[in-house]
Motif scaffolding. Structure first.
Motif, PDB file in Angstrom:
ATOM      1  N   GLN A 318      16.689-100.230 -25.844  1.00 43.24           N
ATOM      2  CA  GLN A 318      15.687 -98.876 -25.525  1.00 43.24           C
ATOM      3  C   GLN A 318      14.498 -99.184 -26.091  1.00 43.24           C
ATOM      4  OE1 GLN A 318      16.530 -94.389 -26.898  1.00 43.24           O
ATOM      5  NE2 GLN A 318      17.879 -95.768 -27.214  1.00 43.24           N
ATOM      6  N   ASN A 347      10.923 -93.306 -29.275  1.00 39.78           N
ATOM      7  CA  ASN A 347      11.558 -92.069 -28.763  1.00 39.78           C
ATOM      8  C   ASN A 347      12.874 -92.213 -28.648  1.00 39.78           C
ATOM      9  OD1 ASN A 347      12.092 -89.626 -27.895  1.00 39.78           O
ATOM     10  ND2 ASN A 347      11.081 -90.090 -25.876  1.00 39.78           N
ATOM     11  N   GLN A 349      16.297 -91.846 -27.630  1.00 38.74           N
ATOM     12  CA  GLN A 349      16.877 -90.779 -26.812  1.00 38.74           C
ATOM     13  C   GLN A 349      18.582 -90.537 -27.040  1.00 38.74           C
ATOM     14  OE1 GLN A 349      14.881 -92.554 -23.373  1.00 38.74           O
ATOM     15  NE2 GLN A 349      13.290 -90.807 -23.567  1.00 38.74           N
ATOM     16  N   ILE A 364      23.591 -88.214 -28.005  1.00 41.76           N
ATOM     17  CA  ILE A 364      22.490 -88.050 -27.131  1.00 41.76           C
ATOM     18  C   ILE A 364      21.734 -86.724 -27.762  1.00 41.76           C
ATOM     19  CG2 ILE A 364      23.201 -89.143 -25.185  1.00 41.76           C
ATOM     20  CD1 ILE A 364      23.754 -86.488 -23.926  1.00 41.76           C
ATOM     21  N   PHE A 365      20.338 -86.333 -27.436  1.00 46.10           N
ATOM     22  CA  PHE A 365      19.686 -85.494 -27.780  1.00 46.10           C
ATOM     23  C   PHE A 365      19.633 -85.089 -29.195  1.00 46.10           C
ATOM     24  CE2 PHE A 365      21.085 -84.188 -23.378  1.00 46.10           C
ATOM     25  CZ  PHE A 365      20.344 -84.959 -22.638  1.00 46.10           C
ATOM     26  N   ASP A 366      19.413 -86.224 -29.819  1.00 43.84           N
ATOM     27  CA  ASP A 366      19.507 -86.076 -31.439  1.00 43.84           C
ATOM     28  C   ASP A 366      20.875 -86.100 -31.946  1.00 43.84           C
ATOM     29  OD1 ASP A 366      16.999 -86.427 -31.966  1.00 43.84           O
ATOM     30  OD2 ASP A 366      16.363 -84.553 -32.712  1.00 43.84           O
TER      31      ASP A 366
END
Ligand code: FAD
Length: 406
Positions: A318, A347, A349, A364-366
């Motif tokens: 990533q 970033n 993800q 995912i999403f933090d």
């Protein structure tokens, strides 16, 4: 400098993505661009555990570089880098030498064995197509051999994986799927085969969310994986692994130890004289190492710090991909005469670990935790997204993981 020579070393995630973005951003009239790689093909390291277990053929994982990169814009040199001389801006190859004005190093990772006795000589590592193919064939050979010997040797059927981090867990997940197939193919009772994961930390997947770790261990144990946690590997020989757990020294008879517990950057980078921190080179915010404004380092050879945790970011595909995209943008600026480079900021993800072909875990999403089919589908989406970025729809159709129900 009229047309600068831009040389990219390594066609892994970092090198391939740099080349793919450069060919779109920079015209061949304004720079000579060259990609050097030891094989004619690019492979996705993140799929190698499947090739090693034999659950996915290695031809799905690799693709010819000139099928993906436009060689009218980027020269492709198939050769092995043997040395980098940053003071004289030269790279030695097995079959010659190449000079550069700007260099992008994306030579990837190699196993870190931490001086464990016999590990280098006797353990396998999941670090290239050739190494993954060797593991698959070695396991199959041992299954075949088992029934062709008078005294049945248990060490042929004890498959030991060192490390329960991301790679170790993904590999035992594939083995848990593959072993029943192998048993059927080679007339071996399933109960005779052991898949043993040995980890020095007190938990599998150190650093992962505890709920996800518990889910992963339950899923794997239900498919026959044994965990030895808090177990420090002391020695590996051709037919056993020795570990220390508590105050006890234990042995597992085995012909198959796969080391998945540590990687470092390619040692060529350290040998070139760049600063090194546990085998990775600290880079400035624009991904250039200290003292060299004409060199960029992307992927597992580079060390970047996470300011929040004050620890280095772990090396991942990533980050390698993001660094490569960023570096291509900065090289475009340089070619256009603008030397104010943009700083890189990763970033993140999410992270998804597969547990075999039908199960996975991730965040995912933090902070959203995902399990099972959702996580497996997400993993395939991540894999396909990379193929899309590097080679467009045609590559997704050719190499992508498109069956979300298998
Ligand atoms: P690589 O992709 O390894 O590429 C290096 C390239 O350089 C290769 O093509 C190699 O052949 C070439 N090369 C090396 N030496 C030479 C030489 N001397 N001369 C010429 N060419 C050379 N990361 C994630 O983000 N998500 C995951 O799910 C994930 N799963 C993984 C599973 C496994 C089994 C493994 C092993 C790793 C996984 N990773 C994952 C980590 C990820 O694969 C690496 O971080 C990533 O490959 C680093 O990219 P890179 O470009 O630095 O190196």
């Amino acid at each position: 400098m009229n047309r600068p020579n831009i040389v990219i070393l390594g066609a892994g995630y970092g090198g391939m993505m740099t080349a793919s973005k450069l060919q779109k951003k920079v015209s061949a009239d304004s720079a000579n661009m060259t990609l050097v790689n030891m094989h004619s093909y690019h492979y996705q390291s993140t799929w190698l555990h499947e090739n090693a277990a034999g659950t996915l053929h290695h031809d799905r994982t690799r693709m010819e570089v000139d099928n993906v990169i436009d060689t009218n814009k980027i020269n492709f040199v198939q050769d092995t880098v043997t040395g980098i001389d940053p003071d004289n801006k030269k790279v030695s190859l097995l079959n010659g030498e190449i000079s550069y004005d700007y260099l992008v190093i994306g030579l990837g990772f190699e196993a870190a064995t931490f001086g464990i006795k016999g590990l280098l000589e006797n353990a396998f590592t999941i670090s290239s197509i050739n190494k993954a193919r060797l593991i698959r064939q070695h396991i199959e050979y041992n299954f075949a051999k088992y029934n062709n010997e008078k005294d049945k040797k248990q060490e042929r059927l004890n498959l030991v994986v060192g490390g329960a981090g991301f790679t170790g867990i993904e590999f035992v997940g594939e083995l848990a799927n593959r072993v029943p197939e192998l048993c059927k193919e080679y007339d071996v009772p399933r109960e005779n085969v052991r898949i043993i994961n040995v980890e020095a930390a007190p938990t599998a997947l150190p650093g992962f969310d505890p709920e996800l770790v518990e889910y992963a261990m339950n899923s794997l144990e239900a498919r026959g994986v044994e965990f030895k946690l808090g177990a420090m590997i002391k020695e590996v020989t051709a037919d056993k692994l020795v570990y220390e757990q508590g105050d006890e020294i234990e042995e597992i008879p085995t012909n198959t130890v796969v080391w998945a517990a540590g990687v470092r950057g390619n040692s060529l980078v350290e040998e070139a004289g760049f600063e090194s921190n546990r085998g990775r080179t600290p880079v400035r915010e624009d991904l250039r190492p200290n003292g060299y404004d004409d060199v960029f380092i992307v992927g597992d050879c580079a060390l970047i710090m996470n300011e929040e945790t004050e620890r280095p970011y772990p090396p991942t595909a990533q980050i390698a991909i993001q660094e490569a995209e960023h570096t291509a943008g900065n090289l475009k600026r340089i070619v256009e005469g603008n030397h104010n480079l943009e700083p890189f900021e990763p970033n993140i993800q999410g992270t998804v670990a597969s547990l075999g072909n039908k199960d996975a875990i991730g965040v995912i999403f933090d902070d959203k935790k995902i399990f099972g089919w959702t996580a497996t589908a997400m993993k395939k989406i991540i894999d396909n997204r990379y193929l899309w970025k590097v080679g467009g729809a045609a590559l997704v159709l050719k190499k992508g993981k498109l069956n979300f129900f298998k």
